[in-house]
Scaffold this motif. Structure first.
Motif, PDB file in Angstrom:
ATOM      1  N   SER A 140      -8.617  11.305   1.843  1.00  0.00           N
ATOM      2  CA  SER A 140      -8.174  11.821   3.134  1.00  0.00           C
ATOM      3  C   SER A 140      -7.961  10.693   4.134  1.00  0.00           C
ATOM      4  O   SER A 140      -7.155  10.818   5.058  1.00  0.00           O
ATOM      5  N   HIS A 141      -8.689   9.596   3.956  1.00  0.00           N
ATOM      6  CA  HIS A 141      -8.580   8.485   4.900  1.00  0.00           C
ATOM      7  C   HIS A 141      -7.321   7.660   4.647  1.00  0.00           C
ATOM      8  O   HIS A 141      -6.505   7.481   5.554  1.00  0.00           O
ATOM      9  N   MET A 142      -7.142   7.198   3.415  1.00  0.00           N
ATOM     10  CA  MET A 142      -5.967   6.384   3.126  1.00  0.00           C
ATOM     11  C   MET A 142      -5.494   6.467   1.681  1.00  0.00           C
ATOM     12  O   MET A 142      -4.386   6.012   1.367  1.00  0.00           O
ATOM     13  N   GLY A 143      -6.282   7.066   0.793  1.00  0.00           N
ATOM     14  CA  GLY A 143      -5.891   7.123  -0.608  1.00  0.00           C
ATOM     15  C   GLY A 143      -4.572   7.846  -0.842  1.00  0.00           C
ATOM     16  O   GLY A 143      -3.806   7.482  -1.737  1.00  0.00           O
ATOM     17  N   TRP A 144      -4.302   8.867  -0.019  1.00  0.00           N
ATOM     18  CA  TRP A 144      -3.059   9.632  -0.186  1.00  0.00           C
ATOM     19  C   TRP A 144      -1.824   8.770   0.058  1.00  0.00           C
ATOM     20  O   TRP A 144      -0.756   9.047  -0.492  1.00  0.00           O
ATOM     21  N   LEU A 145      -1.973   7.710   0.848  1.00  0.00           N
ATOM     22  CA  LEU A 145      -0.850   6.813   1.101  1.00  0.00           C
ATOM     23  C   LEU A 145      -0.553   5.919  -0.093  1.00  0.00           C
ATOM     24  O   LEU A 145       0.543   5.380  -0.213  1.00  0.00           O
TER      25      LEU A 145
END
Length: 308
Positions: A140-145
């Motif tokens: 949710s913090h940055m992995g989805w990017l």
């Protein structure tokens, strides 16, 4: 919703969020976009480490000034409240200037950002949400990017942002986005050399990135809820301060159309202050706010003190 007894389930510390990651960060195929994003984001983090060696008070001023311009004016005021949620309107010339401040934050072009964010609200904390902490705090913090395939399966259809697609300016920014990122770094170098690139570029980008990402991660894990939104959105005071009012996230999910997120006097909301300033200057209109009846309808009823 993740269940504690599912295989691979975890728990976000100090929260009531259980996670079941659906994608591995490693041990999967990485496409070109994943590699590019990882290289750029990682490179900016590494360059930011040069801040102690390029320190000066002028650079500190540059950092805070660019933090406000890109974070408050660009992301929270323009990308989020004006473009994504249409919570107020301004003259087009001002709308476009504010949107360009968002481009300088290097979080994607306005059309892409608004479209992905609208999908987040449409599918909040479900398997179609691009960044729910149910899939892990890091996701949710940055992995989805960093997982273009999984994210594009959820947000690739940009038809939900046809209102922006129909305007030449936003198509132009989308088609030339990379050039604006490069030009920003070039201007910083010409104006102040490597120190300006570090403080006004890399360090500021990394700072604003993580603050924006904390709205997606921390404000869905830690805090409290005043409104029954049916999702994990929380009011988180420290994200509220760092993100210019965006941390009053449960308020926002309850009334996503609202130009104001901090409903109480002590819920600091600098972005709302900017909307009020623009209104006083005659530059903001059609400002949307929830009524007291609407707030009462969604308010979580808590037992009175001393009640059994």
């Amino acid at each position: 919703m993740a269940q504690a007894d599912e295989p691979g389930a975890g728990h976000v510390p100090f929260s009531d969020v259980y996670t079941v990651p659906k994608r591995n960060l490693f041990g999967r195929d990485w496409n070109g976009t994943d590699l590019y994003y990882t290289a750029f984001i990682g490179g900016m983090h590494l360059l930011a480490l040069a801040a102690p060696f390029t320190f000066s008070w002028d650079m500190v001023a540059l950092f805070f000034g660019s933090y406000f311009v890109t974070g408050c004016l660009g992301i929270t005021l323009s990308y989020h409240r004006q473009l994504s949620h249409k919570s107020f309107t301004t003259p087009k010339w001002l709308e476009y200037i504010l949107a360009y401040c968002g481009v300088l934050a290097v979080q994607g072009d306005p059309l892409e950002w608004a479209s992905s964010h609208r999908y987040h609200h449409l599918h909040t904390d479900t398997p179609l949400d691009p960044h729910s902490p149910y899939e892990g705090f890091f996701w949710s913090h940055m992995g989805w990017l960093l997982d273009n395939r999984a994210t594009m399966e959820r947000v690739s259809n940009r038809s939900n942002a046809d209102d922006l697609e129909s305007q030449w300016y936003y198509r132009f920014l989308r088609d030339t986005y990379g050039w604006h990122v490069a030009a920003q770094l070039a201007v910083l170098f010409l104006a102040g050399g490597l120190p300006a690139v570090v403080w006004g570029g890399a360090l500021r980008m990394v700072w604003v990135w993580h603050i924006t990402w904390f709205v997606n991660s921390a404000s869905h894990c830690w805090g409290y809820q005043d409104y029954d939104t049916g999702d994990l959105s929380k009011n988180n005071w420290w994200v509220g301060i760092l993100a210019f009012g965006e941390g009053w996230h449960n308020n926002h999910h309850a009334f996503e159309f609202s130009a104001r997120h901090g409903f109480e006097w002590w819920q600091v909301d600098m972005t709302w202050g900017m909307v009020c300033l623009l209104e006083k200057l005659g530059l903001a209109s059609n400002i949307k706010l929830p009524t007291e009846r609407q707030k009462a309808r969604l308010a979580i009823k808590r037992p009175a003190a001393g009640a059994a």
